[in-house]
Design a protein around this motif. Structure first.
Motif, PDB file in Angstrom:
ATOM      1  N   ILE A 150       0.865  -1.184   0.000  1.00 46.60           N
ATOM      2  CA  ILE A 150       0.000   0.000   0.000  1.00 46.60           C
ATOM      3  C   ILE A 150       0.896   1.225   0.000  1.00 46.60           C
ATOM      4  CG2 ILE A 150      -1.753   1.296   1.285  1.00 46.60           C
ATOM      5  CD1 ILE A 150      -2.677  -1.485   0.374  1.00 46.60           C
ATOM      6  N   LYS A 151       0.803   2.050  -1.030  1.00 48.58           N
ATOM      7  CA  LYS A 151       1.460   3.354  -0.985  1.00 48.58           C
ATOM      8  C   LYS A 151       0.501   4.271  -0.249  1.00 48.58           C
ATOM      9  CE  LYS A 151       4.424   6.569  -1.657  1.00 48.58           C
ATOM     10  NZ  LYS A 151       5.545   6.674  -0.706  1.00 48.58           N
ATOM     11  N   ASP A 152       0.892   4.645   0.986  1.00 44.60           N
ATOM     12  CA  ASP A 152      -0.088   5.138   1.955  1.00 44.60           C
ATOM     13  C   ASP A 152      -0.072   6.659   2.136  1.00 44.60           C
ATOM     14  OD1 ASP A 152      -1.917   5.418   3.895  1.00 44.60           O
ATOM     15  OD2 ASP A 152      -0.901   4.189   5.400  1.00 44.60           O
ATOM     16  N   ASP A 153      -0.771   7.350   1.242  1.00 48.35           N
ATOM     17  CA  ASP A 153      -0.887   8.805   1.363  1.00 48.35           C
ATOM     18  C   ASP A 153      -2.003   9.218   2.326  1.00 48.35           C
ATOM     19  OD1 ASP A 153       1.285   9.393  -0.185  1.00 48.35           O
ATOM     20  OD2 ASP A 153       0.213  10.572  -1.686  1.00 48.35           O
ATOM     21  N   THR A 154      -2.546   8.279   3.110  1.00 45.40           N
ATOM     22  CA  THR A 154      -3.537   8.681   4.132  1.00 45.40           C
ATOM     23  C   THR A 154      -2.881   9.525   5.224  1.00 45.40           C
ATOM     24  OG1 THR A 154      -3.272   6.766   5.617  1.00 45.40           O
ATOM     25  CG2 THR A 154      -4.865   6.524   3.812  1.00 45.40           C
ATOM     26  N   VAL A 155      -1.543   9.478   5.305  1.00 45.91           N
ATOM     27  CA  VAL A 155      -0.836  10.290   6.308  1.00 45.91           C
ATOM     28  C   VAL A 155       0.058  11.333   5.635  1.00 45.91           C
ATOM     29  CG1 VAL A 155      -0.917   8.608   8.173  1.00 45.91           C
ATOM     30  CG2 VAL A 155       0.976   8.534   6.543  1.00 45.91           C
ATOM     31  N   HIS A 157       1.623  14.722   4.659  1.00 42.63           N
ATOM     32  CA  HIS A 157       1.758  15.954   5.436  1.00 42.63           C
ATOM     33  C   HIS A 157       1.532  17.147   4.529  1.00 42.63           C
ATOM     34  CE1 HIS A 157       3.601  19.181   7.827  1.00 42.63           C
ATOM     35  NE2 HIS A 157       3.344  18.416   8.843  1.00 42.63           N
ATOM     36  N   PRO A 158       0.720  18.132   4.950  1.00 45.47           N
ATOM     37  CA  PRO A 158      -0.063  18.168   6.187  1.00 45.47           C
ATOM     38  C   PRO A 158      -1.541  17.822   6.022  1.00 45.47           C
ATOM     39  CG  PRO A 158       0.126  20.378   5.273  1.00 45.47           C
ATOM     40  CD  PRO A 158       0.812  19.439   4.295  1.00 45.47           C
ATOM     41  N   THR A 159      -2.060  17.585   4.802  1.00 46.33           N
ATOM     42  CA  THR A 159      -3.525  17.498   4.669  1.00 46.33           C
ATOM     43  C   THR A 159      -4.048  16.115   4.257  1.00 46.33           C
ATOM     44  OG1 THR A 159      -3.678  18.352   2.379  1.00 46.33           O
ATOM     45  CG2 THR A 159      -3.629  19.978   4.151  1.00 46.33           C
ATOM     46  N   LEU A 160      -3.234  15.077   4.453  1.00 43.76           N
ATOM     47  CA  LEU A 160      -3.734  13.706   4.404  1.00 43.76           C
ATOM     48  C   LEU A 160      -4.246  13.247   3.046  1.00 43.76           C
ATOM     49  CD1 LEU A 160      -5.773  13.753   7.755  1.00 43.76           C
ATOM     50  CD2 LEU A 160      -3.314  13.456   7.477  1.00 43.76           C
ATOM     51  N   SER A 161      -3.695  13.797   1.964  1.00 36.20           N
ATOM     52  CA  SER A 161      -3.990  13.253   0.638  1.00 36.20           C
ATOM     53  C   SER A 161      -2.834  13.554  -0.297  1.00 36.20           C
ATOM     54  CB  SER A 161      -5.291  13.815   0.054  1.00 36.20           C
ATOM     55  OG  SER A 161      -5.042  14.955  -0.742  1.00 36.20           O
ATOM     56  N   PHE A 162      -2.807  12.870  -1.449  1.00 35.60           N
ATOM     57  CA  PHE A 162      -1.703  13.062  -2.402  1.00 35.60           C
ATOM     58  C   PHE A 162      -1.693  14.469  -2.974  1.00 35.60           C
ATOM     59  CE2 PHE A 162      -2.776  13.273  -6.969  1.00 35.60           C
ATOM     60  CZ  PHE A 162      -4.156  13.229  -6.897  1.00 35.60           C
ATOM     61  N   LYS A 163      -2.762  15.237  -2.767  1.00 38.21           N
ATOM     62  CA  LYS A 163      -2.773  16.619  -3.261  1.00 38.21           C
ATOM     63  C   LYS A 163      -1.691  17.459  -2.595  1.00 38.21           C
ATOM     64  CE  LYS A 163      -6.253  16.466  -6.209  1.00 38.21           C
ATOM     65  NZ  LYS A 163      -6.017  16.559  -7.665  1.00 38.21           N
ATOM     66  N   ASP A 164      -1.197  17.019  -1.430  1.00 41.91           N
ATOM     67  CA  ASP A 164      -0.071  17.730  -0.821  1.00 41.91           C
ATOM     68  C   ASP A 164       1.153  17.709  -1.737  1.00 41.91           C
ATOM     69  OD1 ASP A 164      -1.196  18.615   1.602  1.00 41.91           O
ATOM     70  OD2 ASP A 164      -0.994  16.624   2.481  1.00 41.91           O
ATOM     71  N   ARG A 165       1.275  16.661  -2.529  1.00 50.32           N
ATOM     72  CA  ARG A 165       2.410  16.556  -3.460  1.00 50.32           C
ATOM     73  C   ARG A 165       2.335  17.614  -4.560  1.00 50.32           C
ATOM     74  NH1 ARG A 165       4.778  11.570  -2.906  1.00 50.32           N
ATOM     75  NH2 ARG A 165       3.650  10.115  -1.571  1.00 50.32           N
ATOM     76  N   VAL A 166       1.200  17.639  -5.237  1.00 50.78           N
ATOM     77  CA  VAL A 166       1.060  18.549  -6.374  1.00 50.78           C
ATOM     78  C   VAL A 166       1.038  20.000  -5.929  1.00 50.78           C
ATOM     79  CG1 VAL A 166       0.079  17.023  -8.107  1.00 50.78           C
ATOM     80  CG2 VAL A 166      -1.416  17.919  -6.335  1.00 50.78           C
ATOM     81  N   VAL A 167       0.411  20.259  -4.788  1.00 53.62           N
ATOM     82  CA  VAL A 167       0.319  21.643  -4.322  1.00 53.62           C
ATOM     83  C   VAL A 167       1.681  22.149  -3.811  1.00 53.62           C
ATOM     84  CG1 VAL A 167      -0.767  23.156  -2.600  1.00 53.62           C
ATOM     85  CG2 VAL A 167      -2.160  21.543  -3.917  1.00 53.62           C
ATOM     86  N   ALA A 168       2.463  21.262  -3.198  1.00 50.49           N
ATOM     87  CA  ALA A 168       3.817  21.657  -2.771  1.00 50.49           C
ATOM     88  C   ALA A 168       4.635  22.141  -3.961  1.00 50.49           C
ATOM     89  CB  ALA A 168       4.518  20.473  -2.092  1.00 50.49           C
ATOM     90  N   VAL A 169       4.535  21.415  -5.058  1.00 48.34           N
ATOM     91  CA  VAL A 169       5.285  21.774  -6.261  1.00 48.34           C
ATOM     92  C   VAL A 169       4.680  23.031  -6.908  1.00 48.34           C
ATOM     93  CG1 VAL A 169       5.951  21.004  -8.577  1.00 48.34           C
ATOM     94  CG2 VAL A 169       6.054  19.406  -6.647  1.00 48.34           C
TER      95      VAL A 169
END
Lengths: 414, 414
Positions: A97-102, A104-116
């Motif tokens: 399981i690639k676990d993006d339920t945790v 940081h900080p908002t508990l979804s993979f959208k933290d990845r795209v928004v960080a960039v």
């Protein structure tokens, strides 16, 4: 050091400089970031990556920024959980399981795209960020935007209950409720993006934003000991995540970080919003827009912007698309929780349920080393479990009463 | 290798072997784990720790297990976020958030204690785990218990709305609703623990369970580059977390991992349930039980088991206790969200609000390097923000209508 050559139209190949633009002026095709892989090859290696902090920024040469990371400095590098119980439950050999339920900080993979996206927005000199969303994207833009010191705007259809976005408004963005449907909201956002110098993360800086999704693919490979799995199952809304996971694997191959690449990519949708899966099954490249009707709201994009490209990635890799009912989604959420102790939002239920279906159909081999992309936390969509809960044993506060209940529990083998 | 010598009564000093017991047979004092620090000193160093996976198990010699970790293999090592915006907002020099809002897998520090408790439960040979809780503890026991293959029981007062534990029941524990209040539930649980061979995490294996909290202290020191901060603010329910964070620092000093230890520990409570803070302010060691009345439900323990020890830790370190109103708690949740993009549950609001109060009172120096322990995610207590949300700007789906709203937003300086 700059590793980005420029932007390029995915359709006609026309090239553009690095600017906050997203669509080809000539053929209206979407623009994509083009890297100088020869240069990256000299700068990046497994060893260099391994020495860096465990965040998504450890792959920074493969992300479309020129300077140092500025946003989401703790985002990414979520656990890759070996799912032995679930593997046993499903009678498969090796499952992760690639676990993006945790995340940081908002508990979804959208933290990845928004960080960039927001790091790029800083580089472009924007002071305002915005999006049209009621879910994970609004949550991530509101949180990262606050931390990064941006002025923040969230646009929603006025008909939406405000309770849906409580997680976003705690960060105090400016909340604009538009009297219209999602199409109206998006059209207005495009107009605003054109007139004001604002960064709409999934409109005018979308080519940069979307690249953030590659980090999920990079991490999977690294966390498997620099090996690509046999199969990856990815949920599809716009289709962007799937195309970027595939791009990540191909980039690692290009750079020699991966020696071999024989991974098959599988796309997962809810039957109530399955335009990409439908096209795959019908053997056509034409994605017919649909009106979404599913509990998996975060995947409910009826006219997926990257649907065509997702379809090509699936086919190129030798994978498949599948779709599942709301009942199957909710059942899969419960299966993942009770076997692996991971509570996923509905999108993760779609991923697991599609995997189960693909196994039954023989489209994924039970001997495959498979990774399921679980993209967000179940607390975000807990309402879908309403009424579908466990049995409650009501007792008096004494041992005898408890033992009566225990007898019934034992009889049920629980 | 075993590093645990045995158990010892905190009151009379009587020693016990390593067994699932928690209270002294002679003086009824609580039992605590005693380690062989001389042996640990030979086995553990900064370098050895740094080479291990970034989970709470990197400090395993300082945790009360004999074999290898078995539960919570991805738990711990949450981000230590440098809170520059919040520091500026509060006019302090150096501030950090220890961010357990993204604890794996259940988004609170209870993942730490339950990971340790259930590993120990495996070593003891238990097949059933249980707890009396409706919140973070039930969530963590249900999830880790499922992953670890235990039979699971959650006990709650029957008056409680089932909606409160939706996050727990998705993992399908056996749910027992007791016709009585929390005291009744706890008394019954003790009886069951005595009669059946079940591991109640915070009853019969509490001495082992509680040690898991030390990992928060270990991580803070390591993440600050192997330096202890000047001040740490810790929320207090039973008081256990605070005493264990203090114990962690002292252990690192004992082992020579920390050269100096001048950290002051501050305890944070809600005024509506502030027995420890009240005792501190009254200059007494007697903790008078109270009837809790606060939005900070996860801290609402009116008769805190470790209150006395928390008080001693605070005094020994030269720190202080403080307590805050529900309004201050909610305001602090919003401040943390809008400055740092971190959404905390009410307990974290208590921590930040008490820090603000302690600053105003001059009890924490604005020049201190301070760490705030944020112990759980805001999605778990989102209901407390109900009605206290941002202003909504309702517009028509056109640019002119948006610009009218924008004018009002601009006037407000947002």
């Amino acid at each position: 050091m700059k590793y980005v050559k420029g932007l390029k139209c995915r359709e006609c190949g026309r090239e553009y400089p690095v600017e906050p633009i997203y669509v080809c002026e000539f053929c209206f095709g979407p623009l994509e970031v083009v890297y100088d892989y020869a240069k990256i090859k000299k700068a990046l290696s497994r060893r260099i990556i391994e020495k860096r902090p465990k965040t998504l920024w450890r792959y920074k040469e493969l992300l479309p920024i020129d300077g140092e990371p500025q946003v989401g400095l703790n985002s990414g590098f979520t656990p890759l959980v070996e799912a032995k119980n679930l593997a046993k439950y499903l009678n498969v050999k090796e499952l992760y399981i690639k676990d993006d339920t945790v995340a940081h900080p908002t508990l979804s993979f959208k933290d990845r795209v928004v960080a960039v996206a927001l790091t790029k927005a800083k580089e472009f000199g924007f002071d305002t960020v915005a999006c049209a969303s009621t879910g994970n994207l609004a949550h991530a833009v509101s949180a990262h935007g606050a931390k990064a010191g941006f002025r923040r705007f969230i646009f929603i259809p006025a008909t939406l209950e405000q309770s849906k976005i409580v997680a976003s408004i705690v960060y105090e963005p400016n909340l604009v409720a538009v009297d219209g449907n999602y199409d109206d909201v998006n059209r207005l956002c495009s107009e605003i993006a054109n007139k004001y110098r604002w960064a709409f993360v999934n409109i005018n800086i979308r080519p940069f934003y979307a690249e953030g999704s590659k980090t999920m693919g990079f991490e999977i490979v690294e966390q498997l000991g620099w090996k690509a799995p046999d199969s990856i199952v990815v949920p599809c809304a716009s289709g962007s995540l799937l195309t970027k996971v595939w791009k990540a694997l191909k980039e690692f191959k290009e750079l020699g970080i991966l020696k071999e690449l024989e991974t098959k990519i599988y796309g997962a949708q809810a039957t109530g919003c399955s335009p990409i899966s439908t096209a795959f099954k019908q053997g056509t490249d034409v994605i017919r827009p649909v009106k979404p009707n599913t509990v998996a709201k975060s995947l409910a994009i009826g006219n997926p912007a990257d649907g065509y490209y997702a379809l090509q990635a699936v086919k190129e890799s030798g994978g498949a698309m599948e779709d599942v009912s709301d009942e199957e989604i909710i059942e899969a959420i419960k299966i993942l929780a009770k076997t692996e102790g991971i509570f996923t939002e509905t999108a993760g239920g779609v991923t697991l349920a599609c995997y189960i279906k693909l196994l039954k159909e023989g489209k994924i081999d039970r001997k495959d080393r498979t990774v399921l992309c679980i993209t967000g936390n179940g607390l975000k969509t807990a309402e879908v479990l309403g009424g579908k809960t466990v049995e409650v044993y009501n007792i008096k506060p004494n041992l005898a009463s408890f033992e009566e209940a225990l007898k019934r529990i034992n009889e049920k083998g629980r």
